[in-house]
Write a protein that holds these residues in place. Structure first.
Motif, PDB file in Angstrom:
ATOM      1  N   LEU A  41       0.957  -1.069   0.289  1.00  0.00           N
ATOM      2  CA  LEU A  41      -0.336   0.242  -0.172  1.00  0.00           C
ATOM      3  C   LEU A  41       1.124   1.416   0.062  1.00  0.00           C
ATOM      4  O   LEU A  41       0.763   2.413  -0.018  1.00  0.00           O
ATOM      5  CB  LEU A  41      -1.497   0.326   1.100  1.00  0.00           C
ATOM      6  CG  LEU A  41      -2.243   1.084   1.617  1.00  0.00           C
ATOM      7  CD1 LEU A  41      -2.465   1.231   0.603  1.00  0.00           C
ATOM      8  CD2 LEU A  41      -2.657   0.956   2.472  1.00  0.00           C
ATOM      9  N   ALA A  42       2.023   1.437   0.528  1.00  0.00           N
ATOM     10  CA  ALA A  42       2.934   2.361   0.712  1.00  0.00           C
ATOM     11  C   ALA A  42       3.681   3.002  -0.639  1.00  0.00           C
ATOM     12  O   ALA A  42       4.356   3.888  -0.684  1.00  0.00           O
ATOM     13  CB  ALA A  42       3.534   2.706   1.798  1.00  0.00           C
TER      14      ALA A  42
ATOM     15  N   ALA B 140      -5.729  -8.397   7.520  1.00  0.00           N
ATOM     16  CA  ALA B 140      -5.258  -9.401   6.104  1.00  0.00           C
ATOM     17  C   ALA B 140      -5.754  -8.688   5.196  1.00  0.00           C
ATOM     18  O   ALA B 140      -6.687  -7.970   5.365  1.00  0.00           O
ATOM     19  CB  ALA B 140      -5.256 -11.009   6.362  1.00  0.00           C
ATOM     20  N   VAL B 141      -5.631  -8.616   4.154  1.00  0.00           N
ATOM     21  CA  VAL B 141      -6.013  -9.167   2.724  1.00  0.00           C
ATOM     22  C   VAL B 141      -6.308  -9.678   1.565  1.00  0.00           C
ATOM     23  O   VAL B 141      -5.391 -10.666   1.588  1.00  0.00           O
ATOM     24  CB  VAL B 141      -5.205  -7.322   1.557  1.00  0.00           C
ATOM     25  CG1 VAL B 141      -5.143  -6.290   2.520  1.00  0.00           C
ATOM     26  CG2 VAL B 141      -3.928  -7.469   1.336  1.00  0.00           C
TER      27      VAL B 141
ATOM     28  N   THR C  19      -7.469  -6.772  -1.701  1.00  0.00           N
ATOM     29  CA  THR C  19      -9.214  -6.540  -0.634  1.00  0.00           C
ATOM     30  C   THR C  19      -9.258  -6.872   0.804  1.00  0.00           C
ATOM     31  O   THR C  19      -8.737  -7.603   0.977  1.00  0.00           O
ATOM     32  CB  THR C  19     -10.471  -7.053  -1.093  1.00  0.00           C
ATOM     33  OG1 THR C  19     -10.778  -6.829  -2.995  1.00  0.00           O
ATOM     34  CG2 THR C  19     -11.332  -6.682  -0.779  1.00  0.00           C
ATOM     35  N   PRO C  20      -9.573  -5.497   1.223  1.00  0.00           N
ATOM     36  CA  PRO C  20      -8.876  -5.901   2.700  1.00  0.00           C
ATOM     37  C   PRO C  20      -9.997  -7.263   3.472  1.00  0.00           C
ATOM     38  O   PRO C  20     -10.867  -6.948   2.910  1.00  0.00           O
ATOM     39  CB  PRO C  20      -9.563  -4.536   3.406  1.00  0.00           C
ATOM     40  CG  PRO C  20      -8.968  -3.680   2.754  1.00  0.00           C
ATOM     41  CD  PRO C  20      -9.751  -4.074   1.600  1.00  0.00           C
ATOM     42  N   LEU C  21      -9.606  -7.902   3.908  1.00  0.00           N
ATOM     43  CA  LEU C  21     -10.286  -9.382   4.666  1.00  0.00           C
ATOM     44  C   LEU C  21     -11.944  -8.621   5.526  1.00  0.00           C
ATOM     45  O   LEU C  21     -12.678  -9.422   4.763  1.00  0.00           O
ATOM     46  CB  LEU C  21      -9.418  -9.906   5.788  1.00  0.00           C
ATOM     47  CG  LEU C  21     -10.409 -10.837   5.808  1.00  0.00           C
ATOM     48  CD1 LEU C  21     -10.980 -12.026   5.250  1.00  0.00           C
ATOM     49  CD2 LEU C  21      -9.246 -12.102   7.533  1.00  0.00           C
ATOM     50  N   ALA C  22     -11.808  -7.702   6.384  1.00  0.00           N
ATOM     51  CA  ALA C  22     -12.923  -7.316   6.315  1.00  0.00           C
ATOM     52  C   ALA C  22     -13.922  -6.345   5.536  1.00  0.00           C
ATOM     53  O   ALA C  22     -15.311  -6.191   5.555  1.00  0.00           O
ATOM     54  CB  ALA C  22     -13.076  -5.780   7.943  1.00  0.00           C
TER      55      ALA C  22
ATOM     56  N   ALA D  28      -1.021  -7.557   6.816  1.00  0.00           N
ATOM     57  CA  ALA D  28      -1.007  -6.804   7.089  1.00  0.00           C
ATOM     58  C   ALA D  28       0.527  -6.007   6.656  1.00  0.00           C
ATOM     59  O   ALA D  28       0.688  -4.859   6.811  1.00  0.00           O
ATOM     60  CB  ALA D  28      -1.839  -5.529   7.050  1.00  0.00           C
ATOM     61  N   HIS D  29       0.416  -6.604   8.426  1.00  0.00           N
ATOM     62  CA  HIS D  29       1.807  -6.288   8.874  1.00  0.00           C
ATOM     63  C   HIS D  29       2.623  -7.517   9.382  1.00  0.00           C
ATOM     64  O   HIS D  29       2.198  -8.920   9.364  1.00  0.00           O
ATOM     65  CB  HIS D  29       1.502  -5.705  10.048  1.00  0.00           C
ATOM     66  CG  HIS D  29       3.272  -5.573  10.890  1.00  0.00           C
ATOM     67  ND1 HIS D  29       3.022  -4.424  11.624  1.00  0.00           N
ATOM     68  CD2 HIS D  29       4.212  -5.192  10.029  1.00  0.00           C
ATOM     69  CE1 HIS D  29       4.150  -4.344  11.973  1.00  0.00           C
ATOM     70  NE2 HIS D  29       5.029  -4.274  11.269  1.00  0.00           N
ATOM     71  N   ILE D  30       3.682  -8.199   8.743  1.00  0.00           N
ATOM     72  CA  ILE D  30       4.291  -8.685   8.706  1.00  0.00           C
ATOM     73  C   ILE D  30       5.073  -9.846   9.912  1.00  0.00           C
ATOM     74  O   ILE D  30       5.502 -10.425  10.583  1.00  0.00           O
ATOM     75  CB  ILE D  30       5.828  -9.841   7.525  1.00  0.00           C
ATOM     76  CG1 ILE D  30       6.389 -10.662   7.792  1.00  0.00           C
ATOM     77  CG2 ILE D  30       6.650  -7.944   7.764  1.00  0.00           C
ATOM     78  CD1 ILE D  30       5.307 -11.581   7.556  1.00  0.00           C
TER      79      ILE D  30
END
Length: 315
Positions: free
Chosen positions: A198-199, A244-245, A250-253, A268-270
């Protein structure tokens, strides 16, 4: 790099003989086991990976950020008959390091303290927003630029400062462009994650870790999967609602999913995910090639295990 001496021991056993205890020593109780460990392994060459002792001897560097740690290490090292190489951790975040304007003072203390020698300077900066993360790749004002300037000032005082170490994947881009940086250190970051994508630091296709999960429930933004426990906390600071995506980003939510569906998720963050101490399967195109798990071992002293410098003194 390792956080504790038990972690460093595991690396030594596999033949990794050049190790930095990367978290600055904050609590006095840690000094004794660290010096004991260095005294035990100083000059050690025989390891599981190198039984004949053909590789260079072990070298363990300790990261410091205070005068108390330097004096304590020096006294214990002198008594043990060893010299401990130390690296100054410079403050870029609130939770660690010495202020840049005080780094020279600490270097001079190290220079005149028996039992320790200055190995270099290091620093890490985290980012609380996407805009700040994107700025990190610019050399001007970066962690790398600050550290190289500090090292240069230390050398003007006649003190050797051979290593300039930049930590963090986001900081590495600038570090590669700044003359004088000798080392780039990263942890799980090179595996990338959806937050880095995303960044703009990578693409979704670059993310190396994929979770295969089964959807248990999907009602609006209340998507539950059997990977929820593993993903707990795996969100970026600037987007706490996304852990997570899907493969398309697409975001999981936000996904519309049917219970029972098997989905491929990108964390989303490892970093939080990498620290969960469960075995992982390493595959190549679906073919199992091995298993891995993180080396996360707490420090030990007087039969008491302490997991962090932030813990209380075990005494």
């Amino acid at each position: 790099m390792a956080q504790t001496t038990p972690e460093a021991e595991q690396y030594l056993r596999t033949g990794i003989a050049d190790i930095v205890l990367s978290r600055p020593v904050l609590n006095p109780w840690r000094l004794h086991p660290i010096v004991q460990f260095i005294a035990q392994h100083a000059g050690r060459t025989n390891t599981v990976a190198d039984p004949a002792g053909t590789k260079p001897p072990a070298r363990i560097v300790v990261t410091v950020s205070s005068a108390e740690s330097v004096r304590g290490l020096g006294a214990l090292a002198t008594d043990a008959g060893v010299v401990v190489p130390v690296r100054i951790d410079v403050k870029f975040d609130d939770d660690r390091g010495i202020a840049p304007e005080r780094a020279g003072e600490l270097a001079r203390l190290i220079e005149r303290t028996p039992g320790v020698s200055l190995e270099g300077v290091s620093g890490y900066r985290s980012y609380a927003s996407l805009s700040a993360l994107r700025e990190a790749a610019r050399p001007a004002g970066s962690v790398a630029e600050v550290l190289t300037e500090l090292a240069a000032r230390v050398r003007v005082d006649g003190i050797e400062c051979p290593t300039v170490s930049v930590s963090g994947t986001a900081n590495a881009a600038a570090g590669l462009e700044v003359a004088g940086v000798t080392e780039i250190c990263v942890g799980a970051g090179p595996l990338y994650d959806a937050g880095y994508a995303l960044a703009g630091l990578c693409t979704l296709d670059d993310v190396a870790v994929t979770l295969r999960a089964t959807v248990l429930e999907s009602a609006g933004r209340a998507v539950r999967t059997d990977a929820d426990e593993l993903l707990d906390g795996a969100a970026q600071e600037w987007d706490p609602g996304t852990v997570a995506v899907l493969a398309d980003g697409t975001p999981l939510a936000d996904a519309v999913l049917i219970p029972g569906t098997v989905v491929e998720l990108l964390p989303a963050h490892i970093c939080p995910l990498a620290m969960v101490d469960v075995p992982r399967t390493v595959s190549d195109g679906g073919r199992l090639v091995g298993r891995w798990h993180p080396v996360l071992l707490p420090e030990k002293t007087n039969h008491t295990e302490i997991s962090s410098d932030l813990e209380k003194d075990p005494e």
